[in-house]
Design a protein around this motif. Sequence first.
Motif, PDB file in Angstrom:
ATOM      1  N   LEU A 354       0.831  -1.199   0.000  1.00 52.91           N
ATOM      2  CA  LEU A 354       0.000   0.000   0.000  1.00 52.91           C
ATOM      3  C   LEU A 354       0.868   1.254   0.000  1.00 52.91           C
ATOM      4  O   LEU A 354       0.610   2.214  -0.738  1.00 52.91           O
ATOM      5  CB  LEU A 354      -0.913  -0.007   1.224  1.00 52.91           C
ATOM      6  N   ALA A 355       1.915   1.246   0.813  1.00 55.47           N
ATOM      7  CA  ALA A 355       2.798   2.407   0.892  1.00 55.47           C
ATOM      8  C   ALA A 355       3.482   2.668  -0.442  1.00 55.47           C
ATOM      9  O   ALA A 355       3.594   3.816  -0.888  1.00 55.47           O
ATOM     10  CB  ALA A 355       3.838   2.190   1.995  1.00 55.47           C
ATOM     11  N   ARG A 356       3.942   1.602  -1.095  1.00 50.69           N
ATOM     12  CA  ARG A 356       4.613   1.783  -2.393  1.00 50.69           C
ATOM     13  C   ARG A 356       3.651   2.286  -3.459  1.00 50.69           C
ATOM     14  O   ARG A 356       4.012   3.111  -4.297  1.00 50.69           O
ATOM     15  CB  ARG A 356       5.233   0.455  -2.840  1.00 50.69           C
ATOM     16  N   SER A 357       2.412   1.824  -3.404  1.00 48.43           N
ATOM     17  CA  SER A 357       1.450   2.201  -4.442  1.00 48.43           C
ATOM     18  C   SER A 357       1.001   3.649  -4.319  1.00 48.43           C
ATOM     19  O   SER A 357       0.477   4.217  -5.274  1.00 48.43           O
ATOM     20  CB  SER A 357       0.223   1.282  -4.383  1.00 48.43           C
ATOM     21  N   GLN A 358       1.221   4.255  -3.158  1.00 52.01           N
ATOM     22  CA  GLN A 358       0.764   5.622  -2.955  1.00 52.01           C
ATOM     23  C   GLN A 358       1.892   6.642  -3.013  1.00 52.01           C
ATOM     24  O   GLN A 358       1.727   7.784  -2.596  1.00 52.01           O
ATOM     25  CB  GLN A 358       0.040   5.729  -1.598  1.00 52.01           C
TER      26      GLN A 358
END
Length: 457
Positions: A354-358
């Motif tokens: 999730l962190a990488r995708s945002q």
Amino acid sequence: MSDQDPELGRFEDRRARRLSFRRANTTPTQPPLELADHSALADDELHRGKLVLLIVGDDQPIKHSLRDAANWYTSFLESNFRHHWRLLRSTLHGLDDESTQPKSGDLGIIYGFIIMVARLLKAKENIALVDIVDELDNNGLLKQQLDEERAIPNQIVFAALGWLTMLYQAVPQPEANELKVTKLSTNCFGIRTELATRKYRTYRQGFDFIDQPLHSLLGSYGDLIPRMHQVHSNDPGVALPSDNYIEAQSVCFSILQDLADLKIEWVTSLALHLELDSGRKTLKLFQFPSFCRLMHVERRNNMLSRLFNDHAARSSEDVRIPDVPTDKFFKETLLSYRLIFGQDDRSWRAFSQLARSQETYRGQTFWEATWDCDPMLLTLCGKSATSGEAKQIYDDINAGYPASYYDPNTEFPFFGKRLLELQQFIKRQKPQDLRALLRDRRDVSVWYGVWSNQVSN
């Protein structure tokens, strides 16, 4: 600035000069302060070090996760200095009324102000906001104010108390004669949204409570000061004794996400940590664990122990002076990240993804408003609790080994009730599709049967 404690001040000067803080990485949205020369840099480090020593104690080695937390916190403070610059420059003696941002030499003035507020918060029983303003004025820190400007010192002290307690965040530009806190949270995309909570009754006040103890002032906004809660079988939403333990598998992020479709809502107030909103399907989490790491010091030296104890004494009928385990509160907060993310592989991997995708959302708002501005948050939520970085943090706070079950009254006396309510909410959820069914491992025998059936087919 005259100092009420010159011996402590000289000792802090000597100790702070020996500290070597590596400044925390900052994003491009946080420009560096204007610095004239290397001596200004050294003075800035001295003032940062004095504040950190006041918070953690002079016998605490500043290393490992504590050093990282201290670096983050001073960066956080200095970002807030910029956002509240109008109030600061109008209040503090020595700051230019016409300046648009801090310049060389200004940090020492502002840190001197913060240090005095912190000392008073730490030492004075039932201190009121107006008492702090008077002490600052008596020590020559405040400018002379015109009649229409007398509200400003109260407003900047109110903001500073928010930075020092993390129980609320004051708005940078309040209306005249108003003490106002932010009504915003941050979603998982890093977008600021309007906050919905039962903890706050109001987000703005006049000056009616500035001569009352701080716990009364904060109580006028809502239920902001933490307190322990012993869980009993008749508590609403808690089905004791059959469910008298917190089951890690029932409250981990992967289950919250896959089974209940709960979204994380990041908040800047410790009072809102682990607050469940079942209607909006959100779980609030405090987004600055570095502050908790910095404040995890023994209770007799903890800067917030006086405030917590004053608040506890107000509601206690016992004549004995309360001794709230403030250090336990901050340790619990840190351990809640391990419970929800770090000790379950699917959970910390899901958060990391999730962190990488945002990443694309980063930089759309000011630095401390983004959910990922604290590197320790990404470590505790996006890495295994046994990874080198996370393990160092948990070792530093003597966390012990992760478990499958936790006693809410002994291991989470501050947050146990909220965790059990979250667990009860999750237990009422049923998988809505095959994917959710296969990911639901709360009952291993049922999960294994479903999985075996799918493999055989």
